[in-house]
Write a protein that holds these residues in place. Structure first.
Motif, mmCIF file in Angstrom:
data_model
loop_
_atom_site.group_PDB
_atom_site.id
_atom_site.type_symbol
_atom_site.label_atom_id
_atom_site.label_comp_id
_atom_site.label_asym_id
_atom_site.label_seq_id
_atom_site.Cartn_x
_atom_site.Cartn_y
_atom_site.Cartn_z
ATOM 1 N N PHE A 15 2.837 -1.179 1.714
ATOM 2 C CA PHE A 15 4.270 -1.541 1.734
ATOM 3 C C PHE A 15 4.399 -3.168 1.420
ATOM 4 C CE2 PHE A 15 8.697 -1.314 2.359
ATOM 5 C CZ PHE A 15 9.070 -2.493 3.337
ATOM 6 N N TRP A 645 12.020 2.592 -6.159
ATOM 7 C CA TRP A 645 10.793 1.627 -5.428
ATOM 8 C C TRP A 645 11.994 1.021 -4.253
ATOM 9 C CZ3 TRP A 645 11.775 -3.821 -5.675
ATOM 10 C CH2 TRP A 645 11.140 -4.561 -4.696
ATOM 11 N N HIS A 646 12.978 0.537 -4.636
ATOM 12 C CA HIS A 646 14.098 -0.370 -3.703
ATOM 13 C C HIS A 646 14.417 0.570 -2.785
ATOM 14 C CE1 HIS A 646 17.681 -2.048 -2.289
ATOM 15 N NE2 HIS A 646 17.279 -3.183 -2.767
ATOM 16 N N ARG A 649 11.633 1.523 -0.273
ATOM 17 C CA ARG A 649 11.327 0.259 0.673
ATOM 18 C C ARG A 649 12.446 0.280 1.665
ATOM 19 N NH1 ARG A 649 11.998 -5.704 -1.516
ATOM 20 N NH2 ARG A 649 14.310 -5.120 -1.584
ATOM 21 N N THR A 655 5.302 1.678 -0.152
ATOM 22 C CA THR A 655 5.490 1.748 -1.588
ATOM 23 C C THR A 655 5.187 0.588 -2.243
ATOM 24 O OG1 THR A 655 7.351 2.462 -3.357
ATOM 25 C CG2 THR A 655 7.935 0.993 -1.370
ATOM 26 N N GLN A 656 4.750 0.644 -3.508
ATOM 27 C CA GLN A 656 4.639 -0.748 -4.427
ATOM 28 C C GLN A 656 4.985 -0.251 -5.918
ATOM 29 O OE1 GLN A 656 0.645 -2.347 -4.359
ATOM 30 N NE2 GLN A 656 1.659 -4.282 -4.204
#
Length: 694
Positions: A15, A645-646, A649, A655-656
């Motif tokens: 993360f 992804w946002h 997060r 996540t990446q």
């Protein structure tokens, strides 16, 4: 959406507060994992790749192209692969950068190809080269000096001219999967490519036949070379293939195109679907083509239709067939040679037409590989007398080679059976052995559907141990996984089971199966996939607590969506995916593809788009996910990956996001492909572990 699946990639960091960059190296994994990754990449890097194969009209000579560390090459040999001759190039002091599939002249005396050989000033510019095939040391010379993107070369049946698709004055590769140009200027007006069918005489000068108002995707010469049939739509070409029509036009100067088939207005099973591969009958009275629900140009599959060449109602001559024809050629006025996707395999058959009645199929050969001749998927190179055939073939167990076989024919030169089974006539990859495990075909039934998939066992498989499994979902959704070298072998080599399913929406089980995904993205196909996981777990020692999911394009969407519907997957890698069908509709450059699949635009039926959007169920997603995408992806734009992804997060889910500079939907830089593979392997190693549990 893109059909082929790049091997998704992974990173060990769980993360991060900001998007990672592709120029940051993948983090260190364990020494054993890193060593295995390096070994398999080295093996795949040694693979000689074949670009195309063609059979001389009399069936006695083969021509093929291949790529090795020195560049692209063209060779000639007899039908058994003996007496190999290299074709040189006049004026090229070093190897060619690219040679497309070769083409024989109708009389069999010469060989032609498109290639960028010896053009250091414009390394992306292809020209037409021709060589005397009878020479003991054949040398090709350029007959054109083109200035633009050229592809899909053919030799006219009269042998006096060539045909090709050409974008004059612009060398940028055209297509929805290519990296987009900068989206600046007057959007929808600036930077529009005009791809036209051109005739090129032996003087090397291209002459546009079709008008600029139509972007031509595919074409076919009439038997007398006096007309052309083509699939086209108004530009921009990247967006409108899904609403393209079938046209015919005389090649004489001043002629105009006429519509032969318009899927948007035609009645019957073809209405609202896509068309591909138009082919004239030998007597020029009819045109055969493949029609069906298709995800991309090149992802061909459906039913075979026949229409009078002057226009009229097209007839489905394969109604209810349980395979997906994906390539065809006429062998007589009432005979077609067809290659079809069939439950994860390729079936080659002869079809006899009987007016408006269903055609009679005579199967000739079934092969597990996704074979081809370098032109379109499943295509077979066939001699004009229909005796000799050849194709490029690879399986999970065998690296690519050129294979050649022979048909037995009747008095009308119609193939009746296999007289000589196809066998390898090249041996360029003989020393390569798979580092991954055994491949098996797995079949199951779910909700009345017959479903097939391919399963790779872990390398050094021990049935007394349990292993993690990765489900890799193909792109499309309309596509098909068949046996082929490389790809997901990386995961198997690292100690995973790898399941590659062909759920509903795939090709290979007939039109109804393919169309079952319409207005149901991520639901029925996911249930098919989960049923496949259950089937595999009954047959093999899979650790259900160590399941992962990966995919590219539609497979990237499924890697985003599936974890919002089930918690069975403990890690995911989403490549070039999409997370929000509603915002995606306005972001992508290919919105026309969505109408056949969703029925209406997002503005007319937002609910059907909302129900399949992962972002609307994001709080149910607890799966650590690596997200990778190309910066200039036109099919699945990078903002879709940013949005997903946002959201993860914000939810605190590991996540990446990795964005690759300059890449489109299909990655073309080898270093980026390798980086994706490494990152995906590291990601799954972190969250699923590798190898067996004792």
């Amino acid at each position: 959406m893109k059909t082929h699946t790049l091997l998704s990639c992974l990173l060990a960091a769980a993360f991060v507060p900001a998007a990672a960059h592709a120029d940051q190296p993948a983090p260190k994994a364990s020494d054993a994992t890193s060593a295995k990754i390096s070994a398999i990449l080295k093996t795949l890097g040694k693979t000689t790749r074949f670009g195309g194969v063609a059979v001389s009209p009399n069936g006695k000579t083969l021509a093929w192209t291949f790529h090795d560390k020195d560049g692209e090459h063209l060779q000639l040999a007899d039908a058994r692969g003996r007496h190999v001759r290299n074709v040189g190039v006049t004026g090229a002091d070093k190897a060619c950068r690219d040679i497309a599939r070769p083409h024989w002249s109708p009389d069999g005396t010469h060989i032609a190809f498109l290639g960028n050989c010896g053009n250091d000033k414009h390394p992306s510019q292809a020209d037409i080269f021709v060589a005397d095939a009878a020479a003991s040391k054949p040398v090709a010379h350029a007959v054109t000096k083109l200035d633009g993107y050229a592809h899909n070369l053919t030799w006219a049946p009269n042998g006096k001219q060539f045909g090709l698709l050409y974008v004059a004055g612009d060398r940028h590769r055209v297509g929805a999967t290519a990296a987009t140009k900068a989206r600046v200027g007057v959007i929808g007006v600036s930077n529009i490519s005009h791809q036209q069918f051109n005739v090129v005489g032996m003087d090397g000068v291209p002459h546009a036949v079709t008008p600029k108002s139509l972007f031509v995707y595919e074409y076919s010469w009439s038997p007398k070379s006096d007309a052309v049939a083509f699939v086209a739509a108004p530009p921009p070409g990247e967006n409108n293939w899904w609403v393209a029509k079938l046209y015919a036009q005389d090649t004489a100067h001043g002629s105009a195109p006429r519509v032969v088939v318009d899927p948007g207005t035609v009645k019957g099973s073809l209405h609202g679907l896509q068309i591909a591969l138009p082919r004239w009958s030998p007597d020029a009275s009819r045109i055969a083509f493949i029609g069906g629900l298709m995800s991309d140009q090149g992802a061909t599959g459906g039913d075979i239709y026949v229409v009078p060449s002057h226009g009229g109602a097209p007839v489905d001559v394969t109604p209810g067939i349980h395979t997906s024809p994906s390539w065809l050629t006429w062998t007589g006025n009432d005979h077609l040679l067809v290659a079809a996707m069939a439950s994860g395999k390729t079936r080659i058959s002869s079809f006899t037409l009987d007016g408006d009645k269903p055609a009679h199929e005579q199967p000739l050969l079934t092969d597990p590989s996704g074979l081809g001749d370098g032109s379109v998927a499943s295509a077979v190179a066939v001699a004009a007398n229909h005796t000799r055939f050849a194709f490029i073939r690879s399986t999970f167990d065998h690296a690519p080679e050129i294979y050649s076989g022979r048909f037995a024919t009747d008095r009308d030169n119609q193939p009746t059976r296999i007289a000589q089974a196809p066998r390898a006539v090249t041996h360029k990859n003989n020393d390569l052995k798979p580092l991954w495990g055994k491949a098996v075909s797995v079949e199951w039934t779910n909700e009345g559907y017959h479903v097939q998939g391919w399963l790779l066992l872990p390398a050094n498989y021990d049935p007394h141990k349990t292993y993690p499994m990765i489900v890799n979902v193909h792109g499309g959704p309309v596509w098909n996984v068949r046996s082929g070298w490389g790809g997901n072998g990386l995961y198997s080599a690292l100690g995973y089971f790898v399941l590659m399913p062909n759920p509903r929406g795939s090709l290979g089980e007939g039109a109804a199966y393919t169309q079952a995904v319409r207005k149901d993205m991520g639901y029925g196909d996911l249930r098919d996939i989960l049923a496949g996981v259950d089937k595999v777990e009954k047959l093999y020692p899979v650790d259900d607590k160590r399941l992962g999911i990966s995919g590219w394009s539609y497979g990237g969407f499924m890697s985003m969506f599936a974890p919002t519907q089930t918690h069975r997957f403990r890690a995911a890698v989403a490549g070039a995916g999409l997370s929000n069908w509603q915002s995606y509709y306005g972001q992508n450059m290919i919105d026309q593809w969505m109408l056949p699949f969703f029925g209406k635009s997002v503005y007319d039926d937002p609910a059907v788009y909302a129900k399949s959007s992962a972002i609307n169920f994001i709080k149910q997603n607890k799966t650590p996910t690596l997200v990778v995408v190309g910066e200039r992806d036109a099919e699945c734009p990078a903002p879709q990956s940013f949005e997903f992804w946002h959201a993860l997060r914000a939810m605190g889910v590991p996540t990446q996001l990795v964005v690759y500079a300059g890449e489109g939907h299909g990655f073309h830089k080898m270093k980026d492909r390798i980086d994706v593979m490494k990152r995906s392997a590291h990601w799954f190693a972190k969250y699923l572990g590798t190898g067996a549990d004792h």
